[in-house]
Design an enzyme around this catalytic site. Structure first.
Site, short mmCIF file in Angstrom:
data_model
loop_
_atom_site.label_atom_id
_atom_site.label_comp_id
_atom_site.label_asym_id
_atom_site.label_seq_id
_atom_site.Cartn_x
_atom_site.Cartn_y
_atom_site.Cartn_z
N ARG A 35 0.81 -1.22 0.00
CA ARG A 35 0.00 0.00 0.00
C ARG A 35 0.85 1.28 0.00
NH1 ARG A 35 -3.40 0.83 5.26
NH2 ARG A 35 -2.73 2.93 5.41
N TRP A 42 12.27 7.52 6.82
CA TRP A 42 13.27 6.70 7.51
C TRP A 42 13.47 5.35 6.85
CZ3 TRP A 42 12.73 3.71 12.69
CH2 TRP A 42 11.49 3.11 12.83
N ARG A 88 4.68 16.95 8.97
CA ARG A 88 5.40 16.16 9.98
C ARG A 88 6.54 15.43 9.28
NH1 ARG A 88 0.47 12.67 9.43
NH2 ARG A 88 1.17 10.65 8.67
N SER A 89 7.50 15.01 10.09
CA SER A 89 8.66 14.33 9.54
C SER A 89 8.65 12.87 9.99
CB SER A 89 9.94 15.05 9.99
OG SER A 89 11.06 14.54 9.32
N ARG A 154 -5.09 12.75 11.08
CA ARG A 154 -4.13 12.48 9.99
C ARG A 154 -4.91 12.45 8.68
NH1 ARG A 154 -2.18 6.74 11.38
NH2 ARG A 154 -4.23 6.78 12.33
N PRO A 155 -4.50 13.21 7.69
CA PRO A 155 -5.26 13.23 6.42
C PRO A 155 -5.43 11.84 5.82
CG PRO A 155 -3.62 14.97 6.46
CD PRO A 155 -3.37 14.13 7.67
N GLY A 188 7.61 7.14 13.56
CA GLY A 188 7.78 5.89 12.80
C GLY A 188 7.17 4.70 13.52
N ASP A 190 4.14 3.92 14.65
CA ASP A 190 2.70 4.14 14.72
C ASP A 190 2.01 2.80 14.56
OD1 ASP A 190 4.01 4.53 12.20
OD2 ASP A 190 2.16 5.29 11.33
N GLU A 390 6.98 -6.38 5.46
CA GLU A 390 7.41 -5.19 6.20
C GLU A 390 7.76 -5.54 7.65
OE1 GLU A 390 2.91 -3.68 7.39
OE2 GLU A 390 4.46 -2.22 7.02
O1 LIG Z 1 -1.14 4.83 6.91
C1 LIG Z 1 -0.78 4.55 8.22
C2 LIG Z 1 0.63 4.97 8.51
O2 LIG Z 1 1.48 4.32 7.56
C3 LIG Z 1 2.86 4.65 7.60
O3 LIG Z 1 3.50 4.02 8.71
C4 LIG Z 1 3.99 2.73 8.54
O4 LIG Z 1 4.60 2.49 7.28
C5 LIG Z 1 5.73 3.31 6.94
C6 LIG Z 1 6.24 2.86 5.59
O5 LIG Z 1 6.86 1.61 5.67
C7 LIG Z 1 6.81 3.27 8.03
O6 LIG Z 1 7.74 4.28 7.77
C8 LIG Z 1 6.20 3.50 9.41
O7 LIG Z 1 7.20 3.27 10.39
C9 LIG Z 1 5.05 2.50 9.62
O8 LIG Z 1 4.51 2.63 10.91
C10 LIG Z 1 3.10 6.15 7.67
O9 LIG Z 1 4.45 6.46 7.92
C11 LIG Z 1 2.27 6.81 8.75
O10 LIG Z 1 2.50 8.18 8.74
C12 LIG Z 1 0.81 6.48 8.46
O11 LIG Z 1 0.01 7.13 9.40
#
Ligand SMILES: OC[C@H]1O[C@H](O[C@H]2O[C@H](CO)[C@@H](O)[C@H](O)[C@H]2O)[C@H](O)[C@@H](O)[C@@H]1O
Length: 463
Positions: A35, A42, A88-89, A154-155, A188, A190, A390
């Site tokens: 997705r 990162w 956000r970063s 979050r959008p 990161g 989340d 992942e």
């Molecule tokens: O859409 C939900 C969240 O998805 C991302 O977070 C997760 O995937 C990223 C890509 O691999 C990874 O960097 C992150 O650590 C994962 O938790 C996204 O970064 C989030 O902002 C988003 O809300």
């Protein structure tokens, strides 16, 4: 596999930005997969490890140029390659990425042309995410937090965040929860019990997410190594005043690691709770970040620190899983918790232990054991499902991870990069399963997974 994950952003995005959610960047990017169809900040550090081992220096240079362009435009690197991520970063790995590239291919002109932007990225975290903490002796330390002061959902997950906040009594409480959720995304991690604060414990639910009350050990350890690396870059450029300035900043951050985050009783670093004014004494793999950054005190004390840390890991029981080290010991249903294991966290721990091989006799062996477990779980999962994931489940070798807000994703940028790095380092000693090292040539596992990774672009189409 990189071909499968490679993207070039169309110039129509540049010409007509209001019709697209992608951020236009001029050079090709590597996306995580599944997705995640845009670059992530990162993730790119571990992807770049793999790209450099694949001889794709030009791709890496292009990705670095993209990131530097975003620092220029936005003042920092956004969470990912979408306009809705620009407020956000994510964990600041740009300077370490640049160092990886320089270590493979030193380029003085590229460094000179971009040193100001690298410093700008560092100063974003230093200035915009800073908070003060006092240690027991009353000495003040400047530390950083994940903190996104944008008080709407979050959008990309608007509906989920909006629904979660519905039970809250006041608009103010809702807005604060949105700030916390976005700050969690910036980390990161989340999401995770790591960010749950309930009566000073981590025993809560998503509604207890309170990232802004926590000072994270991994972020501060990362900023410490960022400062050290800037000092190294300034030295290479002959800019000695700036080198000294960053030596001083790095030294301050190193001291902070031991005064605020290090727990002498338990023998590990912890996150710090600003309200409780104490460390959060829970196991999270982020506790090990300082062994990767090297920000853990003077040479003389390192063997003792490593001794205590290895004892802590044994006592916690986190080394007993066949599928690697768990992210935490909390089985919360969140994706950055037990029983999930993530490639970037395995890499940081394994490389940190490996770097300590001359400091403590047990560190190298432990580093190898963890690497072997990780490669075996990647390999088994790949054999069964023809995909890299992942995240993985530490309790069943080869099983993909789960939990959190979405189904586990195949691809996968950082998992591929980490597998390649570990195969490079330990490939000549790895075996596919326990006890069969005599039966099979040690290189077979390494080669098998590597061949699998290289053909993944084709095979994962059928997944
Ligand atoms: O859409 C939900 C969240 O998805 C991302 O977070 C997760 O995937 C990223 C890509 O691999 C990874 O960097 C992150 O650590 C994962 O938790 C996204 O970064 C989030 O902002 C988003 O809300």
């Amino acid at each position: 596999m990189w071909k499968k994950l490679g993207r070039k952003i169309s110039t129509t995005v540049k010409d007509d930005p209001e019709k697209h959610s992608q951020i236009y960047v001029p050079n090709p990017v590597i996306v995580p997969g599944g997705r995640f169809r845009e670059f992530y900040y990162w993730d790119s550090y571990w992807t770049i490890e793999g790209l450099l081992l694949s001889g794709m220096n030009q791709t890496v240079k292009g990705m670095l140029e993209n990131f530097l362009m975003m620092v220029k435009d936005y003042g920092m690197v956004p969470n990912g390659g979408r306009i809705y991520y620009t407020r956000r970063s994510q964990p600041p790995y740009l300077i370490p990425m640049f160092k990886l590239y320089m270590d493979h291919h030193f380029d003085q002109d590229f460094l000179r042309d971009n040193i100001e932007l690298l410093e700008k990225e560092f100063l974003f975290w230093h200035n915009e995410r800073q908070v003060k903490v006092q240690d027991r002796k009353g000495m003040t330390h400047h530390v950083a937090q994940y903190r996104v002061n944008v008080s709407d959902p979050r959008p990309e997950s608007y509906r989920e965040d909006y629904a979660l906040a519905q039970d809250l009594a006041t608009e103010e409480e809702k807005q604060q929860l949105y700030v916390e959720l976005k700050s969690g995304a910036e980390s990161g991690w989340d999401y995770s019990t790591r960010w749950f604060v309930n009566n000073e414990t981590n025993n809560g639910t998503m509604k207890d997410t309170n990232v802004t009350s926590i000072v994270p050990v991994d972020l501060n350890s990362l900023l410490c190594v960022n400062a050290q690396t800037l000092s190294y870059f300034y030295n290479r450029l002959g800019m000695h005043d700036k080198k000294r300035e960053y030596d001083r900043i790095a030294e301050e951050k190193n001291i902070t690691m031991s005064k605020i985050f290090w727990d002498q009783t338990d023998g590990v670093w912890y996150d710090y709770d600003l309200n409780a004014k104490s460390r959060r004494r829970y196991f999270y793999m982020s506790n090990l970040h300082p062994i990767w950054s090297g920000c853990y005190g003077p040479e003389g004390s390192r063997a003792r620190t490593m001794e205590k840390l290895i004892k802590y890991l044994n006592n916690k029981g986190v080394l007993k899983y066949d599928g690697g080290m768990p992210t935490s010991l909390e089985d919360s249903g969140q994706q950055w918790d037990f029983p999930n294991a993530w490639a970037p966290l395995q890499h940081l721990a394994i490389m940190g232990l490996y770097e300590a091989r001359n400091i403590h006799h047990a560190a190298e062996e432990l580093s190898f054991e963890l690497a072997e477990k990780w490669i075996r779980t990647n390999w088994k999962g790949y054999q069964e499902l023809h995909a890299m994931f992942e995240k993985y489940n530490v309790t069943v070798v080869g099983k993909a991870g789960g939990g959190g807000e979405y189904e586990v994703q195949p691809g996968f940028g950082w998992s591929n990069g980490v597998a390649m790095r570990l195969l490079e380092l330990f490939g000549d000693r790895l075996t596919p399963t326990e006890g069969n090292s005599a039966a099979s040539p040690t290189l077979s596992l390494a080669l098998g997974l590597l061949m699998g990774l290289l053909s993944l672009g084709v095979r994962s189409q059928f997944f």
